[in-house]
Design an enzyme around this catalytic site. Structure first.
Site, mmCIF file in Angstrom:
data_model
loop_
_atom_site.group_PDB
_atom_site.id
_atom_site.type_symbol
_atom_site.label_atom_id
_atom_site.label_comp_id
_atom_site.label_asym_id
_atom_site.label_seq_id
_atom_site.Cartn_x
_atom_site.Cartn_y
_atom_site.Cartn_z
ATOM 1 N N ASP A 127 38.861 30.802 46.544
ATOM 2 C CA ASP A 127 38.040 31.964 46.211
ATOM 3 C C ASP A 127 38.718 32.752 45.085
ATOM 4 O O ASP A 127 39.927 32.953 45.082
ATOM 5 C CB ASP A 127 37.853 32.849 47.444
ATOM 6 C CG ASP A 127 36.699 33.820 47.295
ATOM 7 O OD1 ASP A 127 35.690 33.653 47.988
ATOM 8 O OD2 ASP A 127 36.818 34.758 46.472
ATOM 9 N N ILE A 128 37.914 33.203 44.122
ATOM 10 C CA ILE A 128 38.444 33.913 42.958
ATOM 11 C C ILE A 128 38.962 35.308 43.337
ATOM 12 O O ILE A 128 39.803 35.872 42.623
ATOM 13 C CB ILE A 128 37.338 34.010 41.870
ATOM 14 C CG1 ILE A 128 37.945 34.159 40.484
ATOM 15 C CG2 ILE A 128 36.347 35.124 42.166
ATOM 16 C CD1 ILE A 128 36.927 33.962 39.352
ATOM 17 N N HIS A 136 33.536 30.040 54.076
ATOM 18 C CA HIS A 136 34.818 30.654 53.684
ATOM 19 C C HIS A 136 35.856 30.120 54.653
ATOM 20 O O HIS A 136 35.640 30.152 55.862
ATOM 21 C CB HIS A 136 34.782 32.173 53.849
ATOM 22 C CG HIS A 136 33.850 32.861 52.929
ATOM 23 N ND1 HIS A 136 34.271 33.604 51.861
ATOM 24 C CD2 HIS A 136 32.504 32.941 52.933
ATOM 25 C CE1 HIS A 136 33.212 34.129 51.244
ATOM 26 N NE2 HIS A 136 32.132 33.748 51.865
ATOM 27 N N HIS A 196 27.891 28.118 51.502
ATOM 28 C CA HIS A 196 29.344 27.927 51.450
ATOM 29 C C HIS A 196 29.994 28.415 52.731
ATOM 30 O O HIS A 196 29.534 29.362 53.344
ATOM 31 C CB HIS A 196 29.969 28.648 50.243
ATOM 32 C CG HIS A 196 29.592 30.105 50.140
ATOM 33 N ND1 HIS A 196 28.377 30.512 49.645
ATOM 34 C CD2 HIS A 196 30.264 31.225 50.470
ATOM 35 C CE1 HIS A 196 28.316 31.835 49.665
ATOM 36 N NE2 HIS A 196 29.439 32.301 50.165
ATOM 37 N N VAL A 229 26.487 34.888 46.988
ATOM 38 C CA VAL A 229 26.187 33.696 46.182
ATOM 39 C C VAL A 229 25.223 32.829 46.994
ATOM 40 O O VAL A 229 25.554 32.381 48.095
ATOM 41 C CB VAL A 229 27.470 32.906 45.826
ATOM 42 C CG1 VAL A 229 27.107 31.645 45.051
ATOM 43 C CG2 VAL A 229 28.436 33.778 45.021
ATOM 44 N N ASN A 232 28.556 33.503 55.592
ATOM 45 C CA ASN A 232 27.707 34.679 55.428
ATOM 46 C C ASN A 232 26.313 34.194 55.050
ATOM 47 O O ASN A 232 26.168 33.319 54.196
ATOM 48 C CB ASN A 232 28.270 35.594 54.334
ATOM 49 C CG ASN A 232 29.629 36.154 54.703
ATOM 50 O OD1 ASN A 232 29.920 36.367 55.872
ATOM 51 N ND2 ASN A 232 30.466 36.381 53.704
HETATM 52 P P1 5GP Z 1 29.586 35.426 49.869
HETATM 53 O O1 5GP Z 1 29.719 36.893 49.655
HETATM 54 O O2 5GP Z 1 28.341 34.881 49.206
HETATM 55 O O3 5GP Z 1 29.725 34.987 51.299
HETATM 56 O O4 5GP Z 1 30.841 34.771 49.159
HETATM 57 C C1 5GP Z 1 30.885 34.482 47.796
HETATM 58 C C2 5GP Z 1 32.346 34.304 47.445
HETATM 59 O O5 5GP Z 1 32.408 33.690 46.179
HETATM 60 C C3 5GP Z 1 33.115 35.626 47.332
HETATM 61 O O6 5GP Z 1 34.204 35.624 48.251
HETATM 62 C C4 5GP Z 1 33.575 35.655 45.883
HETATM 63 O O7 5GP Z 1 34.876 36.193 45.725
HETATM 64 C C5 5GP Z 1 33.514 34.200 45.490
HETATM 65 N N1 5GP Z 1 33.247 33.982 44.070
HETATM 66 C C6 5GP Z 1 32.322 34.647 43.305
HETATM 67 N N2 5GP Z 1 32.339 34.157 42.062
HETATM 68 C C7 5GP Z 1 33.301 33.186 42.026
HETATM 69 C C8 5GP Z 1 33.772 32.315 40.989
HETATM 70 O O8 5GP Z 1 33.329 32.319 39.835
HETATM 71 N N3 5GP Z 1 34.761 31.438 41.334
HETATM 72 C C9 5GP Z 1 35.285 31.396 42.591
HETATM 73 N N4 5GP Z 1 36.254 30.501 42.805
HETATM 74 N N5 5GP Z 1 34.848 32.190 43.591
HETATM 75 C C10 5GP Z 1 33.867 33.076 43.296
#
Ligand code: 5GP
Ligand code: ZN
Length: 103
Positions: free
Chosen positions: A31-32, A103, A101, A97, A88
């Site tokens: 994760d970034i 985590h 996915h 996103v 999520n």
């Molecule tokens: P969500 O909030 O959809 O469950 O998780 C999306 C995750 O994607 C977040 O933890 C966010 O930090 C990660 N993320 C968003 N953009 C990028 C990216 O460009 N690269 C990577 N490696 N992770 C990302």
């Protein structure tokens, strides 16, 4: 590939990521914006927007995602101390996103 989807663009290597695992169906990358010392995302290469969009045919893939998550936890040395695998889902579930996915 779904145009404009961030994680599809990571799958196609359009956007770089720190990939930690890959097979025919699955990609995993760090994760970034890590919220824990180890924070990796495990995604299907095929675009599915969320757990809510899956069908019974996706069950083997979902099982594989969990198994890959547990393997990465072992590889990264957190299996013994413990970890969470989280999907999520949707707006109220905090999904930002819209490509399935873990985590
Ligand atoms: P969500 O909030 O959809 O469950 O998780 C999306 C995750 O994607 C977040 O933890 C966010 O930090 C990660 N993320 C968003 N953009 C990028 C990216 O460009 N690269 C990577 N490696 N992770 C990302
Ligand atoms: Zn996608």
């Amino acid at each position: 590939m779904t145009t404009g989807c961030l994680f599809c663009r990571i799958v196609s290597r359009d956007i770089p990521a720190a990939v930690v695992y890959e097979d025919e169906q699955i990609l995993a990358f760090d994760d970034i914006n890590p919220q824990a010392p180890v924070h990796t995302l495990v995604i299907p290469k095929l675009h599915l927007s969320s757990i809510a969009e899956t069908t019974p045919e996706d069950a083997p893939l979902l099982g594989q995602l969990i198994r890959v998550g547990s393997q990465i936890a072992r590889d990264k040395g957190v299996a013994e101390t413990g970890y969470r695998l989280v999907a999520n889902t949707g707006r109220h579930g905090g999904q930002s996103v819209l490509h399935l996915h873990l985590h």
